[in-house]
Design an enzyme around this catalytic site. Structure first.
Site, PDB file in Angstrom:
ATOM      1  N   ARG B 269      29.045  22.818 -25.430  1.00 19.97           N
ATOM      2  CA  ARG B 269      28.407  21.639 -26.023  1.00 19.97           C
ATOM      3  C   ARG B 269      29.436  20.994 -26.935  1.00 19.97           C
ATOM      4  O   ARG B 269      29.709  21.498 -28.017  1.00 19.97           O
ATOM      5  CB  ARG B 269      27.194  22.116 -26.826  1.00 19.97           C
ATOM      6  CG  ARG B 269      26.322  21.041 -27.377  1.00 19.97           C
ATOM      7  CD  ARG B 269      25.406  21.633 -28.449  1.00 19.97           C
ATOM      8  NE  ARG B 269      26.121  21.767 -29.701  1.00 19.97           N
ATOM      9  CZ  ARG B 269      25.942  22.730 -30.595  1.00 19.97           C
ATOM     10  NH1 ARG B 269      25.070  23.693 -30.375  1.00 19.97           N
ATOM     11  NH2 ARG B 269      26.635  22.758 -31.718  1.00 19.97           N
ATOM     12  N   HIS B 273      24.628  20.064 -32.129  1.00 22.76           N
ATOM     13  CA  HIS B 273      23.400  20.465 -31.435  1.00 22.76           C
ATOM     14  C   HIS B 273      22.499  19.242 -31.242  1.00 22.76           C
ATOM     15  O   HIS B 273      22.030  18.962 -30.148  1.00 22.76           O
ATOM     16  CB  HIS B 273      22.668  21.540 -32.232  1.00 22.76           C
ATOM     17  CG  HIS B 273      21.298  21.839 -31.706  1.00 22.76           C
ATOM     18  ND1 HIS B 273      21.098  22.479 -30.503  1.00 22.76           N
ATOM     19  CD2 HIS B 273      20.066  21.556 -32.186  1.00 22.76           C
ATOM     20  CE1 HIS B 273      19.792  22.584 -30.280  1.00 22.76           C
ATOM     21  NE2 HIS B 273      19.150  22.034 -31.285  1.00 22.76           N
ATOM     22  N   TYR B 282      29.877  26.008 -38.682  1.00 24.59           N
ATOM     23  CA  TYR B 282      29.858  27.285 -37.957  1.00 24.59           C
ATOM     24  C   TYR B 282      30.903  27.436 -36.864  1.00 24.59           C
ATOM     25  O   TYR B 282      31.012  28.482 -36.251  1.00 24.59           O
ATOM     26  CB  TYR B 282      28.455  27.566 -37.394  1.00 24.59           C
ATOM     27  CG  TYR B 282      27.871  26.455 -36.524  1.00 24.59           C
ATOM     28  CD1 TYR B 282      28.215  26.352 -35.174  1.00 24.59           C
ATOM     29  CD2 TYR B 282      26.975  25.525 -37.043  1.00 24.59           C
ATOM     30  CE1 TYR B 282      27.680  25.348 -34.380  1.00 24.59           C
ATOM     31  CE2 TYR B 282      26.434  24.520 -36.255  1.00 24.59           C
ATOM     32  CZ  TYR B 282      26.790  24.423 -34.925  1.00 24.59           C
ATOM     33  OH  TYR B 282      26.264  23.438 -34.139  1.00 24.59           O
TER      34      TYR B 282
HETATM   35  C1  TPP Z   1      10.458  28.441 -29.566  1.00 22.58           C
HETATM   36  C2  TPP Z   1      11.477  27.626 -30.285  1.00 22.58           C
HETATM   37  N1  TPP Z   1      12.126  28.156 -31.343  1.00 22.58           N
HETATM   38  C3  TPP Z   1      13.046  27.429 -32.021  1.00 22.58           C
HETATM   39  C4  TPP Z   1      13.315  26.149 -31.655  1.00 22.58           C
HETATM   40  C5  TPP Z   1      14.336  25.313 -32.427  1.00 22.58           C
HETATM   41  N2  TPP Z   1      15.517  25.133 -31.574  1.00 22.58           N
HETATM   42  C6  TPP Z   1      15.661  24.028 -30.841  1.00 22.58           C
HETATM   43  S1  TPP Z   1      16.971  24.111 -29.838  1.00 22.58           S
HETATM   44  C7  TPP Z   1      17.414  25.625 -30.407  1.00 22.58           C
HETATM   45  C8  TPP Z   1      18.620  26.300 -29.847  1.00 22.58           C
HETATM   46  C9  TPP Z   1      18.507  26.516 -28.378  1.00 22.58           C
HETATM   47  O1  TPP Z   1      19.726  26.983 -27.877  1.00 22.58           O
HETATM   48  P1  TPP Z   1      20.021  27.090 -26.334  1.00 22.58           P
HETATM   49  O2  TPP Z   1      18.857  27.695 -25.638  1.00 22.58           O
HETATM   50  O3  TPP Z   1      21.310  27.760 -26.160  1.00 22.58           O
HETATM   51  O4  TPP Z   1      20.083  25.580 -25.830  1.00 22.58           O
HETATM   52  P2  TPP Z   1      21.117  24.450 -26.259  1.00 22.58           P
HETATM   53  O5  TPP Z   1      20.505  23.723 -27.421  1.00 22.58           O
HETATM   54  O6  TPP Z   1      22.379  25.087 -26.588  1.00 22.58           O
HETATM   55  O7  TPP Z   1      21.205  23.543 -25.090  1.00 22.58           O
HETATM   56  C10 TPP Z   1      16.513  26.046 -31.371  1.00 22.58           C
HETATM   57  C11 TPP Z   1      16.619  27.317 -32.120  1.00 22.58           C
HETATM   58  C12 TPP Z   1      12.621  25.631 -30.549  1.00 22.58           C
HETATM   59  N3  TPP Z   1      12.809  24.383 -30.119  1.00 22.58           N
HETATM   60  N4  TPP Z   1      11.724  26.386 -29.870  1.00 22.58           N
END
Ligand code: TPP
Ligand code: MG
Lengths: 340, 377
Positions: B269, B273, B282
């Site tokens: 990415r 985020h 980080y």
């Molecule tokens: C159940 C849940 N917990 C926490 C969040 C908050 N949150 C949104 S995206 C994220 C990180 C997700 O990481 P990843 O699965 O690697 O996807 P990426 O964002 O890297 O595409 C978090 C913790 C959420 N949306 N849903």
């Protein structure tokens, strides 16, 4: 009893005396026979017929693809049911016991309840979630809970509970036919109580969202649903012997709450007592009290009283009768409202 | 620990068909799945990637200007998204998470519509009944929906018929962080025991907000799937051709009735985020630079240039299309209005619900109380 063999399996007809578990079974059977897209999913619902035998015989008659023993994962059951519904199926999920619905809570409240809204009506999720609920069966912990209000608090879900075999038979079929997701709370302590069921009954015009006056009266309205309707009726008998006339309203649905029927009754009686097994704090009784106060303020002779569970984890089975809204506690509330 | 197998630079068992320099690398197993790609196809992929990157940057800028509440960039992941999406057939079904703008574009979603959600005027933004479901923000939840959907496809008899216009695959996109969720693991159980025609496409972009993949797994994520009975593959996620090939393989397995497959696409990415995030807290700029050198667009471009298949005229046309898209995004987003106020009461239920009806009636009356006798506010 006559058997017809339209479609794949026999469907019973005529009027029969059935326990509620069998009435639900008959309703499921009929729905399976009438619509190929109806399917049952759950833990041990296949060969075993479910731990309460509600799906008894359905696996034998409809097979593996219609009556599906799922992996032991409640979120997975509801989550895959959502996907199946998106593909045009009508899944009916069984959650084995009330206390085990929480692993699926996220899928139910975050996904199932909201998808119609989020998609601006483009997606509908006709999923039914059957939940044997409530206590009074002497069970160990997590097997006697009444979590219905947690779901009623969530917009997008319909939450209903039948009180008799006849209601259970028609309501389960209406729940399956509903385009909205339905949480179907089955009062497990009443599973074995028999009642007359007209297996050819047309759909109940009250649908899934109207309450029913199940016993007319003039002095106090007692509002109940599911397992406490029978308690309220017993209270009405006992009170009648002492000269107090109780009108019993069976809510049938707690989402939506049929305020109109309750209010119409309270305007006549001037008094209202709400009875449920779930804890009273923030419960259905609180909502009924608020709405009755708004709608019938000038008709009220006494404050609305609530009879239900205490604010504590469900207690040990040997003491559950101290916790549950017993006949005596309902009569006590009736006395208090009459004496106000 | 000397070696972190899930770390950013790990390339254990990685399928690659284009080296970062653009050179075609041969892979015995997957070459055949890329064999049908014409230079036209490659140019289309290139064009799609350029357009989606423009979309990403325009959207980020619009958020900075206050036009969007939030935006989640996909920059760096275009290769994984566009390569895999090109491997799908019209009848296939996609369940995206919230960063799959590249997949959305290939599936025919008009990119500005994706921003309706981020502008706060819609909770979807497109018709999800045409092969591209709504975004799911709750990480991992939709992996179960995809699995259930695939179970439905299976019941419909649209698997293993041998008719390429009928056999259907369902693909679900999710991140490395999501793989820790129970729902993702439950989905693998349901898919495995039901032999569901679903492709699990995990974009391991190395980060879940501020948590590196090593906080979710101590072994490569793809290694988890075989334990569920699901074959898996690790692919270079910045190689659109390899992503196309492995997805074709996985989708074909599903269509043929061979059950689920798990793809882990290693990517990065490049952006934050979301627009609310600050990656400098980080991760290092060195790490970002390392990945910048593996850029999927540069890679495909280098390949096309080296093989003489990218004319200046085509590049100019793509650049112009990107400019036009940028312009369209800016005007369309600024014109996106909130729905009428009373719309909030619509579609809570599919059939009438007395509580919603009562609240709507109250609200309508309340609104009307602000009007004077002439009906003016
Ligand atoms: C159940 C849940 N917990 C926490 C969040 C908050 N949150 C949104 S995206 C994220 C990180 C997700 O990481 P990843 O699965 O690697 O996807 P990426 O964002 O890297 O595409 C978090 C913790 C959420 N949306 N849903
Ligand atoms: Mg990630």
């Amino acid at each position: 009893m006559t058997m017809t063999s339209e479609r794949t399996a026999p469907v019973a007809t005529g009027v029969q005396r059935l326990p509620m578990a069998k009435a639900i079974n008959a309703g499921l059977r009929r729905a399976l026979a009438e619509d190929d897209h109806v399917m049952l999913m759950g833990e041990d619902i296949g060969r075993l017929g479910g731990v309460f035998r509600v799906t008894d015989g359905l696996h034998a008659d409809f097979g593996d693809t219609r009556v599906v023993d799922t992996p032991l994962a409640e979120s997975g059951i509801v989550g895959t049911a959502i996907g199946l519904a998106l593909r045009g199926y009508r899944p009916v999920c069984e959650i084995q016991f009330d206390g085990f619905i929480f692993p699926a809570f996220d899928q139910i409240t975050t996904q199932l309840a909201k998808m119609h809204y989020r998609s601006r009506g483009r997606l509908t999720l006709p999923v039914v979630i059957r939940v044997p609920f409530g206590g009074a069966i002497g069970a160990i912990e997590h097997h006697s809970e009444s979590p219905e209000v947690l779901f009623a608090h969530t917009a997008g879900l319909r939450v209903v509970s039948p009180s008799t075999p006849a209601e259970a038979y028609t309501m389960i079929r209406q729940a399956i036919a509903s385009p909205d997701p339905v949480l179907f709370f089955e009062p497990k302590s009443r599973y074995w109580e028999k009642g007359e069921v007209d297996l050819d009954a047309p759909a109940d015009p009250l649908g899934l969202d109207k309450a029913r006056v199940v016993r007319p009266g003039t002095d106090v309205t007692v509002v109940a649903y599911g397992p406490t309707v029978a308690t309220a009726l017993k209270a009405a008998d006992a009170a009648a012997a002492e000269g107090t006339s109780i009108e019993v309203v069976d809510l049938r649905a707690i989402s939506p709450l049929d305020v109109a029927t309750v209010a119409e009754s309270v305007r006549r009686t001037g008094r209202c007592v709400v009875v449920h097994e779930a804890p009273v704090l923030y419960g259905v009784g609180a909502e009924v009290a608020a709405r009755v106060t708004e709608e019938c303020f000038y008709s009220l002779e006494a404050p609305v009283l609530r009879v239900g569970g205490f604010h504590m984890p469900y207690p040990v089975a040997k003491l559950e009768h101290e916790y549950l809204p017993s006949l005596d506690r309902v009569l006590d509330a009736v006395d208090r409202t009459m004496g106000f | 620990m000397s070696h972190d197998p899930t770390g950013p630079l790990s390339d254990i068992g990685l399928v690659q068909l284009l080296a970062p320099t653009g050179e075609r690398v041969h892979d015995e197993r997957f070459d055949t799945y890329a064999a049908d790609l014409t230079s036209d196809d490659l140019r289309t992929m290139y064009r799609d990637m350029v357009l989606v990157r423009r979309f990403d940057r325009e959207a980020t800028a619009l958020q900075r200007q206050g036009e969007l509440a939030l935006f989640a960039q996909c920059e760096g992941q275009e290769g994984a998204q566009i390569g895999s999406a090109h491997a799908l057939a019209a009848q296939d079904q996609v369940f995206p998470s919230y960063r799959e703008h590249g997949v959305a574009h290939v599936r025919g979603i008009d990119l500005p519509d994706v921003l309706r959600l981020f502008r706060g005027v819609d909770q979807g933004g497109w018709d999800p009944t045409h092969g591209f479901h709504l975004y799911t923000l709750v990480i991992g939840s939709h992996v179960l929906h995809a699995t259930g959907y695939a179970m439905g496809v299976q019941r419909d008899g649209l698997v293993g018929t041998g008719d390429p216009a009928k056999d259907t695959t369902t693909i679900v996109y999710f991140g490395d962080g999501s793989t820790a969720q129970g729902d993702v693991n439950e989905a693998m159980v349901f898919a495995a025991v039901n032999h569901a025609p679903v492709v699990f496409f995990c974009q391991n972009n190395q980060w879940a907000i501020s948590e590196p993949t090593s906080r979710q797994a101590v072994r490569p994520i793809a290694d988890r799937a075989p334990g569920f009975g699901i074959p898996s593959v690790r692919v270079d996620g910045n190689d659109p051709v390899a992503c196309y090939a492995v997805t074709r393989w996985a989708a074909q397995r599903a269509r043929d009735g061979q059950g689920p497959t798990f793809v882990e696409a290693l990517t990065y990415r490049m952006g934050a985020h979301t627009t609310s995030d600050d990656p400098t807290r980080y991760r290092t700029s060195e790490e970002e630079e390392t990945w910048r050198r593996r850029d999927p667009i540069d890679r495909l471009r280098a390949h096309l240039v080296a093989s003489g298949e990218l004319s200046p005229a085509f590049e100019a046309e793509v650049a112009q299309a990107a400019d036009e898209l940028g312009e369209r995004i800016r005007t369309q987003v600024r014109a996106m209005q909130a729905p009428a106020k009373a719309e909030i009461f619509e579609h809570v239920y599919a059939t009438a619900h007395s509580v919603v009806d009562g609240e709507r009636a109250w609200y309508t009356e309340y609104e009307r109380s602000f009007l004077d006798a002439e009906g003016q506010r």
